[in-house]
Scaffold this motif. Structure first.
Motif, mmCIF file in Angstrom:
data_model
loop_
_atom_site.group_PDB
_atom_site.id
_atom_site.type_symbol
_atom_site.label_atom_id
_atom_site.label_comp_id
_atom_site.label_asym_id
_atom_site.label_seq_id
_atom_site.Cartn_x
_atom_site.Cartn_y
_atom_site.Cartn_z
ATOM 1 N N LYS A 156 -32.575 39.271 47.927
ATOM 2 C CA LYS A 156 -31.562 38.363 48.485
ATOM 3 C C LYS A 156 -30.265 38.524 47.707
ATOM 4 C CE LYS A 156 -33.508 34.378 50.808
ATOM 5 N NZ LYS A 156 -34.024 35.359 51.743
ATOM 6 N N THR A 157 -29.179 38.746 48.424
ATOM 7 C CA THR A 157 -27.874 38.876 47.759
ATOM 8 C C THR A 157 -26.842 38.049 48.506
ATOM 9 O OG1 THR A 157 -27.161 40.783 49.068
ATOM 10 C CG2 THR A 157 -28.456 41.257 47.099
ATOM 11 N N GLN A 158 -25.729 37.812 47.817
ATOM 12 C CA GLN A 158 -24.629 37.019 48.380
ATOM 13 C C GLN A 158 -23.344 37.835 48.376
ATOM 14 O OE1 GLN A 158 -25.263 33.804 49.250
ATOM 15 N NE2 GLN A 158 -27.374 33.892 48.455
ATOM 16 N N LEU A 159 -22.651 37.855 49.539
ATOM 17 C CA LEU A 159 -21.306 38.456 49.585
ATOM 18 C C LEU A 159 -20.314 37.441 49.046
ATOM 19 C CD1 LEU A 159 -19.143 40.473 50.451
ATOM 20 C CD2 LEU A 159 -19.370 39.626 52.792
ATOM 21 N N LYS A 160 -19.611 37.831 47.973
ATOM 22 C CA LYS A 160 -18.591 36.948 47.364
ATOM 23 C C LYS A 160 -17.350 37.797 47.100
ATOM 24 C CE LYS A 160 -20.506 32.804 46.423
ATOM 25 N NZ LYS A 160 -21.598 32.662 45.460
ATOM 26 N N GLY A 161 -16.261 37.498 47.817
ATOM 27 C CA GLY A 161 -15.051 38.298 47.625
ATOM 28 C C GLY A 161 -15.342 39.757 47.968
ATOM 29 N N ASP A 162 -14.990 40.667 47.028
ATOM 30 C CA ASP A 162 -15.298 42.076 47.303
ATOM 31 C C ASP A 162 -16.465 42.576 46.446
ATOM 32 O OD1 ASP A 162 -14.080 42.171 44.890
ATOM 33 O OD2 ASP A 162 -12.623 43.738 45.410
ATOM 34 N N ARG A 163 -17.398 41.638 46.182
ATOM 35 C CA ARG A 163 -18.602 41.999 45.437
ATOM 36 C C ARG A 163 -19.813 41.436 46.155
ATOM 37 N NH1 ARG A 163 -15.984 45.106 43.416
ATOM 38 N NH2 ARG A 163 -15.328 45.435 41.266
ATOM 39 N N VAL A 164 -20.969 42.018 45.909
ATOM 40 C CA VAL A 164 -22.226 41.457 46.395
ATOM 41 C C VAL A 164 -23.080 41.135 45.165
ATOM 42 C CG1 VAL A 164 -24.341 41.922 47.669
ATOM 43 C CG2 VAL A 164 -22.121 42.576 48.646
ATOM 44 N N LEU A 184 -23.779 35.560 53.749
ATOM 45 C CA LEU A 184 -22.432 35.027 53.557
ATOM 46 C C LEU A 184 -22.464 33.564 53.970
ATOM 47 C CD1 LEU A 184 -19.377 35.261 53.009
ATOM 48 C CD2 LEU A 184 -19.115 36.037 55.370
ATOM 49 N N GLU A 185 -22.157 32.713 53.043
ATOM 50 C CA GLU A 185 -22.183 31.263 53.294
ATOM 51 C C GLU A 185 -23.471 30.831 54.004
ATOM 52 O OE1 GLU A 185 -18.535 30.991 55.343
ATOM 53 O OE2 GLU A 185 -17.370 31.540 53.579
ATOM 54 N N GLY A 186 -24.581 31.296 53.460
ATOM 55 C CA GLY A 186 -25.878 30.866 53.974
ATOM 56 C C GLY A 186 -26.346 31.593 55.231
ATOM 57 N N LYS A 187 -25.478 32.488 55.795
ATOM 58 C CA LYS A 187 -25.853 33.173 57.034
ATOM 59 C C LYS A 187 -26.170 34.632 56.707
ATOM 60 C CE LYS A 187 -23.745 34.087 61.070
ATOM 61 N NZ LYS A 187 -22.474 34.282 61.754
ATOM 62 N N LEU A 188 -27.284 35.128 57.266
ATOM 63 C CA LEU A 188 -27.665 36.516 57.022
ATOM 64 C C LEU A 188 -26.757 37.456 57.828
ATOM 65 C CD1 LEU A 188 -30.022 37.835 55.427
ATOM 66 C CD2 LEU A 188 -31.270 37.968 57.596
ATOM 67 N N LEU A 189 -26.248 38.483 57.163
ATOM 68 C CA LEU A 189 -25.373 39.448 57.854
ATOM 69 C C LEU A 189 -26.168 40.691 58.215
ATOM 70 C CD1 LEU A 189 -22.238 39.303 55.490
ATOM 71 C CD2 LEU A 189 -22.520 38.133 57.680
ATOM 72 N N GLY A 190 -26.078 41.107 59.490
ATOM 73 C CA GLY A 190 -26.632 42.405 59.879
ATOM 74 C C GLY A 190 -25.729 43.517 59.361
ATOM 75 N N PHE A 191 -26.141 44.777 59.561
ATOM 76 C CA PHE A 191 -25.338 45.894 59.042
ATOM 77 C C PHE A 191 -23.925 45.863 59.617
ATOM 78 C CE2 PHE A 191 -23.698 50.224 58.992
ATOM 79 C CZ PHE A 191 -23.888 50.550 57.656
ATOM 80 N N GLN A 218 -28.205 48.255 51.868
ATOM 81 C CA GLN A 218 -28.585 47.516 53.064
ATOM 82 C C GLN A 218 -29.081 48.486 54.154
ATOM 83 O OE1 GLN A 218 -25.540 45.787 55.477
ATOM 84 N NE2 GLN A 218 -26.772 43.991 56.033
ATOM 85 N N SER A 219 -28.349 49.609 54.337
ATOM 86 C CA SER A 219 -28.752 50.576 55.371
ATOM 87 C C SER A 219 -30.104 51.215 55.042
ATOM 88 C CB SER A 219 -27.680 51.662 55.538
ATOM 89 O OG SER A 219 -27.798 52.611 54.486
ATOM 90 N N ARG A 220 -30.492 51.209 53.753
ATOM 91 C CA ARG A 220 -31.789 51.745 53.354
ATOM 92 C C ARG A 220 -32.861 50.662 53.333
ATOM 93 N NH1 ARG A 220 -31.231 57.401 51.928
ATOM 94 N NH2 ARG A 220 -32.743 57.096 50.249
ATOM 95 N N GLY A 221 -32.523 49.472 53.820
ATOM 96 C CA GLY A 221 -33.530 48.403 53.889
ATOM 97 C C GLY A 221 -33.907 47.827 52.543
ATOM 98 N N LYS A 222 -32.971 47.791 51.611
ATOM 99 C CA LYS A 222 -33.288 47.260 50.278
ATOM 100 C C LYS A 222 -32.772 45.834 50.077
ATOM 101 C CE LYS A 222 -34.607 51.361 48.484
ATOM 102 N NZ LYS A 222 -36.004 51.650 48.174
ATOM 103 N N LEU A 223 -31.793 45.421 50.873
ATOM 104 C CA LEU A 223 -31.144 44.133 50.625
ATOM 105 C C LEU A 223 -31.095 43.268 51.875
ATOM 106 C CD1 LEU A 223 -27.741 45.163 48.945
ATOM 107 C CD2 LEU A 223 -29.933 44.771 47.803
ATOM 108 N N ASP A 224 -31.113 41.982 51.662
ATOM 109 C CA ASP A 224 -30.574 41.023 52.618
ATOM 110 C C ASP A 224 -29.247 40.544 52.059
ATOM 111 O OD1 ASP A 224 -32.382 40.980 54.652
ATOM 112 O OD2 ASP A 224 -33.571 39.322 53.842
ATOM 113 N N ILE A 225 -28.207 40.532 52.882
ATOM 114 C CA ILE A 225 -26.912 40.055 52.392
ATOM 115 C C ILE A 225 -26.535 38.806 53.163
ATOM 116 C CG2 ILE A 225 -24.488 40.644 51.986
ATOM 117 C CD1 ILE A 225 -25.296 43.597 52.090
#
Lengths: 353, 353
Positions: free
Chosen positions: B5-13, B57-64, B48-55
């Motif tokens: 599980k990861t979080q998108l924050k600014g220009d970092r994950v 943003l503000e509690g919502k899962l982002l697809g690729f 993410q494209s290799r299926g290693k992460l869920d990303i």
């Protein structure tokens, strides 16, 4: 040996009637006039260098250097013309001065036996070449079934001959795009289509774009607008808003100043049955295939294409480089001239005379 | 499988501490920070494209697609960087984001085992490249013994890698010109030397110019000024008046706007023992030989050289074409950058990674 006596007058060299027999009837030099023979400056310089003439100016005999300096003062491009004339003569051609700049007779033929076959136009590599004038000259030559040759004299006085002709390339692709529908996003300066099936069809049957990964297709701006205008893709911005045609053109033109010109050539080439891909690796706008059967076996592309506005002026070293590169990879170099909504093609290739 | 599980924050994950073990310690992705792992946007998209992460943003899962669009909005050149990063990873390199733009480790090595070997800078073919910034980047890389690679993404998202390095070409010609004296005339845009003996020596021992005929030598403007400045030729106008150095430069500059810049590179190359001839046929200023032994056996030239001002901006398609042409005729492409009285060289060649 008695040399023929001639007089330098203005930008002509005048000889007496004995020259008609000695130079005109045997070698087709000059034009008979008023009971004598009139030679152009290049003809006279050539004959003088071969020891055929004495040339006088105001009663004083001119040596080769003095005559050459005089001729250079009296006629623009004299040295260039001399270099080309001498080269063609030494290759065994019969050559006559003409409006632009020489008429050349086929090998084995001469004036009176058959018509001239080639119009040769002479330029220094430093002189700009207007594509408008070039197109007119090529059309004039083609109207009377002549070959149009540009003889370019480089700064070291080496000669390169280019044949220039109009072209109407026709491709053999049966349909310009597969009948699919896809959703795509305009990113920073490229577009991605997201649907795996549509992406695969566009890539492997239409030969558009490049797969980002097995599911998604990256498209260039010209590809995108072409597919968009055909109803194949819908383009959205990164927030999901759908672009109109005009909005797409506006955004693409901000990214690439001459986007619409490039697009008009892309469209013309695709519409005429070609597969059109970027020519970046060759420094041109496009590389063009007449036919691609399968994405696994991309054949050799036939053309490199640069798109130019109709008021373009060729810088000859740039043209030379493009033609040389195309020829070194066994392709033809085409210049696509934007004419309003239409595109006209010039095919420029190096030739040996 | 449980994705990280990861979080998108600014220009970092941002990922938790389990990512340190799973991504950093095994694959050298990201940078450990505050008990967790910080990933750059390209690293995250790749994982993410290799299926290693869920990303999220503000509690919502982002697809690729959603993450890609977000990343493109948040970081300039994101797509370009992603294309290059993915390509390098798939070739088996360990890659780390850096100031400009990636550090790449030697094959078989990784962070901690040895230092990075290559600095990779990413550009779109549409972005201009300032030669000044380029020279600074190359110097920075060379100062720390790294290779400087430019990764250019073309409009169809194909990648071309260029290695750029500084160069100090050295020729092997023992003397730059034969010790003769000759009289010459500045014609329209070239110069002719009239003395047969001096002309022959300049041509066959100094490899200057091109013979007009067995007695007279045609010289280019840069050749003429070089020989003139060395006292080898005297140059007159067509009426016999002798030129001063400044008058020659003035006249030549009228004919060719960037004459002095071109001359400074010609002079530097001749002074360093090369034979320098026009590169017109290749669309460049010069073709350059390290050594010519005899005019009858001119060898292969080693370099094509284009002379550019120090504030020049490369248009990448033009650079690409020049490099491709040079490589297709087995020469190196050098750019001679005018720096006041000096000339600095950049050697640009295509490389496979």
């Amino acid at each position: 040996m008695n040399l023929l006596k001639t007089q330098l007058k203005g930008d002509r060299v005048l000889a007496g009637k004995e020259a008609v027999a000695e130079l005109y009837k045997t070698g087709y030099f000059g034009r008979p006039k008023d009971d004598g023979l009139e030679l152009s400056l290049v003809e006279a310089a050539y004959l003088q260098s071969r020891g055929k003439l004495d040339i006088e100016l105001e009663g004083k005999l001119l040596g080769f250097r003095a005559f050459f300096e005089q001729a250079s003062l009296r006629q623009q491009n004299f040295e260039l013309k001399y270099i080309v004339y001498k080269d063609l003569k030494e290759r065994g051609y019969y050559v006559q001065p003409s409006a632009a700049d020489f008429r050349v007779y086929p090998r084995g033929s001469h004036p009176g036996k058959s018509a001239a076959k080639i119009f040769v136009h002479v330029l220094s590599e430093r002189q700009p070449l207007s594509v408008k004038l070039l197109q007119e000259s090529v059309a004039s030559a083609e109207n009377v079934h002549k070959q149009f040759i540009l003889a370019v004299v480089d700064e070291e006085s080496d000669l390169t001959f280019y044949e220039i002709k109009s072209a109407s390339p026709k491709g053999e692709m049966p349909e310009p795009f597969p009948a699919v529908k896809a959703d795509a996003t305009f990113l920073e300066d490229r577009v991605i289509a997201w649907d795996a099936e549509a992406s695969g069809a566009l890539y492997s049957r239409g030969f558009y774009g490049k797969m980002l990964d097995p599911e998604r297709l990256q498209l260039s701006l010209v590809e995108s607008l072409y597919l968009f205008s055909r109803g194949v893709i819908v383009v959205r911005d990164r927030k999901g808003k759908i672009f109109s045609f005009d909005e797409f053109v506006e955004k693409a033109s901000e990214i690439e100043g001459s986007f619409l010109r490039k697009y008009s050539a892309y469209k013309a080439l695709r519409d005429s049955g070609h597969v059109v891909k970027t020519g970046f690796k060759f420094g041109t706008h496009f590389r063009v295939y007449r036919k691609v059967e399968s994405i696994e076996k991309i054949p050799h592309s036939e053309y490199l294409v640069n798109v130019i506005p109709e008021d373009y002026e060729f810088r000859l070293p740039v043209m030379s480089g493009a033609v040389r590169l195309a020829n070194s990879v066994r392709k033809r170099m085409l210049f696509a001239v934007e004419k309003g909504e239409e595109v006209e093609y010039l095919d420029i290739g190096r030739v040996k005379m």
